[in-house]
Structure formats: C-alpha cells, structure tokens
Design an enzyme around this catalytic site. Structure first.
Site, PDB file in Angstrom:
ATOM      1  N   HIS A  18      23.948 -54.221 -14.031  1.00 43.12           N
ATOM      2  CA  HIS A  18      23.756 -53.180 -15.175  1.00 43.12           C
ATOM      3  C   HIS A  18      24.703 -53.537 -16.414  1.00 43.12           C
ATOM      4  O   HIS A  18      26.110 -53.393 -16.510  1.00 43.12           O
ATOM      5  CB  HIS A  18      24.451 -51.764 -14.876  1.00 43.12           C
ATOM      6  CG  HIS A  18      24.343 -50.683 -15.812  1.00 43.12           C
ATOM      7  ND1 HIS A  18      24.316 -49.465 -15.415  1.00 43.12           N
ATOM      8  CD2 HIS A  18      24.291 -50.771 -17.054  1.00 43.12           C
ATOM      9  CE1 HIS A  18      24.047 -48.722 -16.798  1.00 43.12           C
ATOM     10  NE2 HIS A  18      24.008 -49.521 -17.848  1.00 43.12           N
TER      11      HIS A  18
ATOM     12  N   GLU B 271      24.236 -40.185 -17.327  1.00 40.85           N
ATOM     13  CA  GLU B 271      25.045 -40.587 -17.993  1.00 40.85           C
ATOM     14  C   GLU B 271      25.599 -39.426 -18.750  1.00 40.85           C
ATOM     15  O   GLU B 271      26.692 -38.807 -18.560  1.00 40.85           O
ATOM     16  CB  GLU B 271      24.713 -41.672 -18.888  1.00 40.85           C
ATOM     17  CG  GLU B 271      26.057 -42.411 -19.570  1.00 40.85           C
ATOM     18  CD  GLU B 271      25.946 -43.520 -20.714  1.00 40.85           C
ATOM     19  OE1 GLU B 271      24.268 -43.478 -20.783  1.00 40.85           O
ATOM     20  OE2 GLU B 271      26.711 -44.131 -20.967  1.00 40.85           O
TER      21      GLU B 271
ATOM     22  N   HIS C  72      18.339 -45.426 -17.186  1.00 38.00           N
ATOM     23  CA  HIS C  72      19.514 -44.929 -17.291  1.00 38.00           C
ATOM     24  C   HIS C  72      19.231 -43.037 -17.241  1.00 38.00           C
ATOM     25  O   HIS C  72      18.172 -42.760 -17.860  1.00 38.00           O
ATOM     26  CB  HIS C  72      20.038 -44.996 -18.926  1.00 38.00           C
ATOM     27  CG  HIS C  72      20.588 -46.245 -19.046  1.00 38.00           C
ATOM     28  ND1 HIS C  72      20.276 -47.461 -18.756  1.00 38.00           N
ATOM     29  CD2 HIS C  72      22.012 -46.455 -19.390  1.00 38.00           C
ATOM     30  CE1 HIS C  72      20.929 -48.562 -19.028  1.00 38.00           C
ATOM     31  NE2 HIS C  72      21.937 -48.130 -19.537  1.00 38.00           N
TER      32      HIS C  72
ATOM     33  N   HIS D 207      24.058 -55.007 -20.359  1.00 38.59           N
ATOM     34  CA  HIS D 207      23.038 -54.977 -21.694  1.00 38.59           C
ATOM     35  C   HIS D 207      23.426 -56.239 -22.361  1.00 38.59           C
ATOM     36  O   HIS D 207      24.685 -56.530 -22.472  1.00 38.59           O
ATOM     37  CB  HIS D 207      23.402 -53.831 -22.535  1.00 38.59           C
ATOM     38  CG  HIS D 207      22.748 -52.534 -21.789  1.00 38.59           C
ATOM     39  ND1 HIS D 207      21.759 -51.960 -21.949  1.00 38.59           N
ATOM     40  CD2 HIS D 207      23.848 -51.790 -21.024  1.00 38.59           C
ATOM     41  CE1 HIS D 207      21.733 -50.650 -21.418  1.00 38.59           C
ATOM     42  NE2 HIS D 207      23.074 -50.677 -20.818  1.00 38.59           N
TER      43      HIS D 207
ATOM     44  N   ASP E 197      28.298 -52.698 -18.111  1.00 41.16           N
ATOM     45  CA  ASP E 197      27.301 -52.021 -18.970  1.00 41.16           C
ATOM     46  C   ASP E 197      27.500 -52.936 -20.119  1.00 41.16           C
ATOM     47  O   ASP E 197      26.519 -53.738 -20.699  1.00 41.16           O
ATOM     48  CB  ASP E 197      27.886 -50.619 -19.227  1.00 41.16           C
ATOM     49  CG  ASP E 197      27.113 -49.847 -19.804  1.00 41.16           C
ATOM     50  OD1 ASP E 197      25.803 -50.262 -19.940  1.00 41.16           O
ATOM     51  OD2 ASP E 197      27.311 -48.540 -20.266  1.00 41.16           O
ATOM     52  N   ASP E 198      28.549 -52.741 -21.021  1.00 41.39           N
ATOM     53  CA  ASP E 198      28.632 -53.459 -22.461  1.00 41.39           C
ATOM     54  C   ASP E 198      29.978 -53.985 -22.652  1.00 41.39           C
ATOM     55  O   ASP E 198      30.921 -53.357 -23.301  1.00 41.39           O
ATOM     56  CB  ASP E 198      28.432 -52.469 -23.613  1.00 41.39           C
ATOM     57  CG  ASP E 198      26.854 -51.863 -23.396  1.00 41.39           C
ATOM     58  OD1 ASP E 198      25.793 -52.552 -23.766  1.00 41.39           O
ATOM     59  OD2 ASP E 198      26.772 -50.792 -22.966  1.00 41.39           O
TER      60      ASP E 198
HETATM   61  N1  HPA Z   1      23.622 -45.994 -22.222  1.00 44.23           N
HETATM   62  C1  HPA Z   1      22.629 -45.917 -22.910  1.00 44.23           C
HETATM   63  N2  HPA Z   1      21.877 -47.070 -23.604  1.00 44.23           N
HETATM   64  C2  HPA Z   1      22.681 -48.050 -23.592  1.00 44.23           C
HETATM   65  C3  HPA Z   1      23.930 -47.797 -22.965  1.00 44.23           C
HETATM   66  C4  HPA Z   1      24.385 -47.081 -22.192  1.00 44.23           C
HETATM   67  O1  HPA Z   1      25.510 -46.954 -21.662  1.00 44.23           O
HETATM   68  N3  HPA Z   1      24.445 -49.389 -23.352  1.00 44.23           N
HETATM   69  C5  HPA Z   1      23.644 -50.114 -24.244  1.00 44.23           C
HETATM   70  N4  HPA Z   1      22.639 -49.258 -24.344  1.00 44.23           N
HETATM   71 ZN    ZN Z   2      23.680 -49.148 -19.768  1.00 47.45          ZN
END
Ligand code: HPA
Ligand code: ZN
Length: 353
Positions: free
Chosen positions: A25, A208, A205, A27, A286-287
C-alpha cells in the site's frame, strides 16, 4: 538456531531493518519528496502555491483525508513528462531497496495526470521502466496497480480503463482511492466487473474514514481480494469474523492513520487488536513523503508504541508476502528468506553493520 518467539525487544529495530518484506500500500505520487517536487517544478516551468521546501512542509498539517488530498493533488501537478514519472518511482524504489523491501505493489492515479493532459503512455512507461530497472539493478520486484479516483464518476473510471488497456501488461490490477465518504464502492460496480473480466487483480480503499459497510460492499460488489486500510471493519463483528475466515488481507498504514486523524495517536491504533483476532494484517507506508515515514518507520514506531513482540513482527512480514499477488513459488522463496533472517539473527554482528 534462534527461536522466533525469544528475540529480545531491544534487537527488534535491527531485525526490522534487515528482514525481507513486501510493501502493498504505497501511492507513488505520495512518495514525492518536497525536494523532488521543486526540482520537477523548475524543470517543467510550473508555479507552485508554495515558495520553498519549508513552506511546503509547513502545509503538511492535515486535519483529515481531504485536507491531505488537496495538497497531494496540487503537488502532483509537477509531473508532466515520462521522465518525471520515472524519477519519482526510481526515487521510491531505491529507498525501498535500502529498507529491504523485496516486493512492492505500487498504486498510481492516472486520472490526476490525464486530466491535466498528460498521456497515459507517458505515465505508464515512466513508472514501468523504473520498475524494470529496479528489478535489474536493485533486486526489487515492483508491480503497478492502477487506481481509480472515487470522487470522479464511474464513466471517468471506465474511460481511464479503456485508455490503459493498450498498456495492460504493465499493471497487475486496479484499486480505488481518494475521498471515501460519500463515494461508496457500489458507485464503481460496473468498472470493477469489467476489470475482473480482464483478469486484473482488484483492491479498494475502504473503512479508512468510511464505515465498515464500505468494507463489506467492496468485498461483495467489487469482489476485491484485499482491503486497503480497513480499520473501521472492527465495528462490525460479523465482518471481522469474515475477514478472518476468508483470510482477506488488510493493508494497514499506521503513520498515515495518525497524520489523517483516523486515530488520535499511534497508541490508540487497533492493528494489534486485529492481529490478535487473526486478521491478515500487513504494515505499509501509504504516502511516505507526506506522513513522516517509509515502511521501516511504520514498523519501528508501531513496535515501539504498541509493544509488539518478535513473533508479531514476523507475522506482519509473513502476511505481507501472503497478501501479495505473486506466484506461489516466489512467495515460498521469500517466506523461507524471512524465516532464515529471524532464525539466524545474531545481534552482535547485525548491529555493527
Ligand atoms: N486514502 C485515500 N486516497 C488516497 C490515500 C489515502 O490514504 N492516499 C493517496 N490517495
Ligand atoms: Zn492509500
């Protein structure tokens, strides 16, 4: 031979850095570091709404998912040419290699770029070439997963899929990301059905910021094989039983969840609870450029704050391979490597390196 259950906690940081792991996971646009953002902005003559790296970093104080996405999409505007996509992915992959990530399944958001007039081919070829080079030069296996932006329409997702099909061999699956609340899984039922018909892997996703029902619907309607985040599944006991029974993996991103205030702090995170219930939990970044840490930081901070045992660290890494879309043969090889790493761990020699 070392017993996996008996490794003292003071050695876990060394072990975490050394162990082979998969990241499922990430991006790729979220790996764009401020320095590279400014470098690409200069190269492409793009004006950013931030005057320097410090200003940009100061904008990384997020209150929720949307406040992050606004900055994330603004920064992605510096990506224009195939080489920009290559440079971004190469930068992540060198970092991943240094952290002993042996396999990465990397999300990319084509609509963020095609909407600005960037050709699908430039995006896919740039990312794919970096993945090939990573395999040859870094020994990292990297695959791409195309994500649809859920705040846009299903027609736009369908059009994106059509644009991407000529490059079918360059990505292994599709995902669903961006603003979750108000954009439920069923909005994308038709496009996911079409992706299934093309033999693409499917993830989404869900749970969250959205409710546990989005997790159930992603499984029932989109027929996803993995849930990204999924932390709100905990509110539905039957769903939790299903995740365990059907061994549906969730890709948890603890530092992201704290930054986006899904949990007030890391010690309030429910990943240990999920793990103890028998869910196939994996740890991911994630990011990483936005949330304060790459994959090893996610492990290190989680282990320290939630007091994970050596067995739990092992299980998280093992889950990362189990949940990956690799061949059974390749999975076996990495699982053996992981076991070897734990069973032959010698702190005296390891900590000097
Ligand atoms: N959630 C949803 N979209 C996203 C995320 C996330 O954590 N990171 C990059 N796009
Ligand atoms: Zn994500």
């Amino acid at each position: 031979m070392v017993n996996i259950d008996d490794i003292p906690i003071q050695y876990l940081p060394t072990l975490i850095k050394a162990m082979p792991k998969a990241e499922l996971h990430i991006h790729i646009e979220g790996s764009l570091e401020p320095e590279l953002i400014f470098q690409l902005a200069r190269r492409n003559g793009i004006a950013l709404p931030y005057s320097n790296v410090g200003d940009l970093r100061a904008a990384y104080a997020f209150s929720d998912l949307q406040s992050f996405l606004d900055v994330y999409y603004a920064c992605a505007s510096v990506l224009q040419q195939e080489q920009d996509f290559y440079d971004m992915a190469w930068s992540y992959l060198t970092r991943a290699a240094a952290e002993h990530v042996v396999h990465a399944e990397i999300f990319f958001d084509p609509q963020t770029h095609t909407q600005r007039g960037v050709a699908m081919g430039a995006i896919v070829f740039g990312l794919s070439r970096a993945c090939q080079d990573a395999h040859e030069r870094l020994g990292v296996d990297a695959q791409l997963i195309l994500c649809f932006l859920r705040h846009l329409s299903e027609e736009s997702a369908m059009e994106t899929l059509e644009q991407a099909l000529p490059f079918r061999e360059h990505f292994i699956g599709v995902g669903l990301d961006s603003s979750e609340l108000g954009n439920p899984p069923e909005k994308f039922a038709k496009v996911f059905a079409r992706c299934k018909a093309f033999g693409l892997h499917r993830v989404a996703h869900a749970g969250e910021e959205g409710p546990s029902s989005y997790v159930s619907k992603a499984l029932d309607i989109l027929e996803v094989e993995r849930i990204d985040h999924g932390v709100n599944a905990i509110h539905d006991p039957d769903l939790m039983k299903r995740l365990v029974r059907e061994r549906i993996p969730i890709t948890v991103c603890p530092l992201s969840n704290v930054k986006l205030r899904v949990f007030p702090s890391l010690d309030a995170h429910n990943l240990v609870q999920m793990l103890n219930m028998g869910v196939c939990v994996t740890l991911n970044s994630d990011d990483p450029a936005y949330f304060g840490g790459y994959i090893n930081d996610n492990y290190l901070q989680t282990v320290e704050t939630l007091k994970l045992s050596s067995r739990q660290v092992f299980v998280l890494a093992r889950n990362s391979f189990e949940a990956s879309f690799v061949s059974a043969k390749q999975r076996e090889i990495w699982l053996k490597d992981l076991e070897y790493c734990f069973e032959n761990f010698r702190p005296e020699t390891e900590s000097k390196s």
